[in-house]
Motif scaffolding. Structure first.
Motif, PDB file in Angstrom:
ATOM      1  N   SER A  88       0.828  -1.210   0.000  1.00 18.30           N
ATOM      2  CA  SER A  88       0.000   0.000   0.000  1.00 18.30           C
ATOM      3  C   SER A  88       0.858   1.253   0.000  1.00 18.30           C
ATOM      4  O   SER A  88       0.554   2.235  -0.693  1.00 18.30           O
ATOM      5  CB  SER A  88      -0.918   0.001   1.225  1.00 18.30           C
ATOM      6  OG  SER A  88      -1.846  -1.061   1.166  1.00 18.30           O
TER       7      SER A  88
ATOM      8  N   TRP B 148      -7.454   6.206  -2.005  1.00 16.43           N
ATOM      9  CA  TRP B 148      -6.559   5.135  -1.550  1.00 16.43           C
ATOM     10  C   TRP B 148      -6.435   5.143  -0.031  1.00 16.43           C
ATOM     11  O   TRP B 148      -6.405   4.094   0.601  1.00 16.43           O
ATOM     12  CB  TRP B 148      -5.197   5.280  -2.201  1.00 16.43           C
ATOM     13  CG  TRP B 148      -4.314   4.083  -1.971  1.00 16.43           C
ATOM     14  CD1 TRP B 148      -3.310   3.951  -1.072  1.00 16.43           C
ATOM     15  CD2 TRP B 148      -4.418   2.817  -2.629  1.00 16.43           C
ATOM     16  NE1 TRP B 148      -2.753   2.693  -1.135  1.00 16.43           N
ATOM     17  CE2 TRP B 148      -3.417   1.976  -2.082  1.00 16.43           C
ATOM     18  CE3 TRP B 148      -5.241   2.316  -3.634  1.00 16.43           C
ATOM     19  CZ2 TRP B 148      -3.228   0.666  -2.505  1.00 16.43           C
ATOM     20  CZ3 TRP B 148      -5.048   1.007  -4.052  1.00 16.43           C
ATOM     21  CH2 TRP B 148      -4.053   0.209  -3.496  1.00 16.43           C
TER      22      TRP B 148
ATOM     23  N   LEU C 216      -9.507   3.565   1.481  1.00 13.14           N
ATOM     24  CA  LEU C 216      -9.453   2.110   1.342  1.00 13.14           C
ATOM     25  C   LEU C 216      -8.524   1.487   2.387  1.00 13.14           C
ATOM     26  O   LEU C 216      -8.846   0.444   2.976  1.00 13.14           O
ATOM     27  CB  LEU C 216      -8.986   1.731  -0.061  1.00 13.14           C
ATOM     28  CG  LEU C 216      -9.955   2.045  -1.208  1.00 13.14           C
ATOM     29  CD1 LEU C 216      -9.317   1.742  -2.555  1.00 13.14           C
ATOM     30  CD2 LEU C 216     -11.249   1.254  -1.045  1.00 13.14           C
TER      31      LEU C 216
ATOM     32  N   LEU D 255     -10.215   1.662   5.699  1.00 10.77           N
ATOM     33  CA  LEU D 255     -11.316   0.699   5.711  1.00 10.77           C
ATOM     34  C   LEU D 255     -10.806  -0.704   6.016  1.00 10.77           C
ATOM     35  O   LEU D 255     -11.422  -1.444   6.811  1.00 10.77           O
ATOM     36  CB  LEU D 255     -12.037   0.720   4.368  1.00 10.77           C
ATOM     37  CG  LEU D 255     -13.256  -0.211   4.233  1.00 10.77           C
ATOM     38  CD1 LEU D 255     -14.330   0.171   5.245  1.00 10.77           C
ATOM     39  CD2 LEU D 255     -13.808  -0.142   2.810  1.00 10.77           C
TER      40      LEU D 255
END
Length: 228
Positions: A39, A68, A71, A74
């Motif tokens: 990531s 991003w 995400l 999340l």
């Protein structure tokens, strides 16, 4: 104007990354999971490509980083709220040494060979597999080691005993092949090694997954297949 635009995009990008980092929370480098690592790379690539692409504006940079970041947050929330998702998203630890025995299936599953395992153990100040009761490969790739009781504290200094010299173990057989350099450095030859194997009920080096010699403790052998 192009220079000012680049400066503005860098400043905005820096602030966006800083905010996303704060949103995700504190985490040490050693605790970063493979997903976190990927990531971070993707996030850096998105920012770098967006800043130096003339056709991409400031709004695109902000919206891309924000999406991003959302995400990533999340995923963090999901792993915190739902325990069953942690193994899939963060990975599970693997017991590669169990009750003093190397688990070859777990090594193969994690794409680790015996040399890499020995390297990980040495980084934990363990220079012989015979010292290990349990070896656990964590989700972040680090090795956790629980030594056998005879190798743990209290030390001989604590007990006031006479100090004994320490000897470095030599790996003589790895994956069924004799490590000739180590055998020579240990001061022995193949004839001596064959006698040692015969004394422990083995006929060929090919039947040995790992074998090491330590002067004060002798030969330690891990066979290809555990005896019934």
């Amino acid at each position: 104007m192009k220079y000012l635009d680049t400066v503005m995009e860098l400043v905005i990008g820096f602030m966006a990354l800083f905010i996303i980092t704060k949103m995700i929370g504190k985490r040490q480098i050693s605790q970063i999971t493979p997903f976190d690592f990927i990531s971070a790379i993707v996030l850096g690539e998105l920012l770098g490509n967006a800043i130096y692409d003339k056709e991409i504006g400031l709004l695109y940079i902000i919206s891309t980083l924000l999406l991003w970041g959302v995400l990533m947050v999340l995923v963090e929330l999901i792993t915190q709220k739902f325990r069953k998702t942690r193994g899939f998203l963060e990975g599970n630890p693997s017991i590669v040494i169990r009750q003093g025995l190397i688990d070859r299936k777990e090594l193969n599953k994690n794409k680790i060979d015996i040399n890499e395992l020995l390297n990980m153990l040495r980084q934990k100040d363990v220079f012989s597999v015979r010292e290990v009761e349990y070896g656990i490969l964590e989700a972040d790739g680090k090795m956790s080691v629980l030594k056998k009781s005879k190798y743990t504290q209290p030390t001989i200094e604590d007990l006031g005993l006479t100090k004994k010299p320490s000897y470095l173990p030599f790996a003589l057989i790895i994956d069924g092949e004799i490590v000739l350099d180590n055998l020579k450095n240990s001061g022995f030859d193949e004839k001596w090694l064959q006698i040692q194997l015969n004394n422990q009920g083995f006929d060929r080096a090919k039947d040995i997954f790992y074998a090491e010699w330590k002067q004060d403790e002798g030969m330690h052998i891990v066979p290809m297949k555990e005896k019934a």
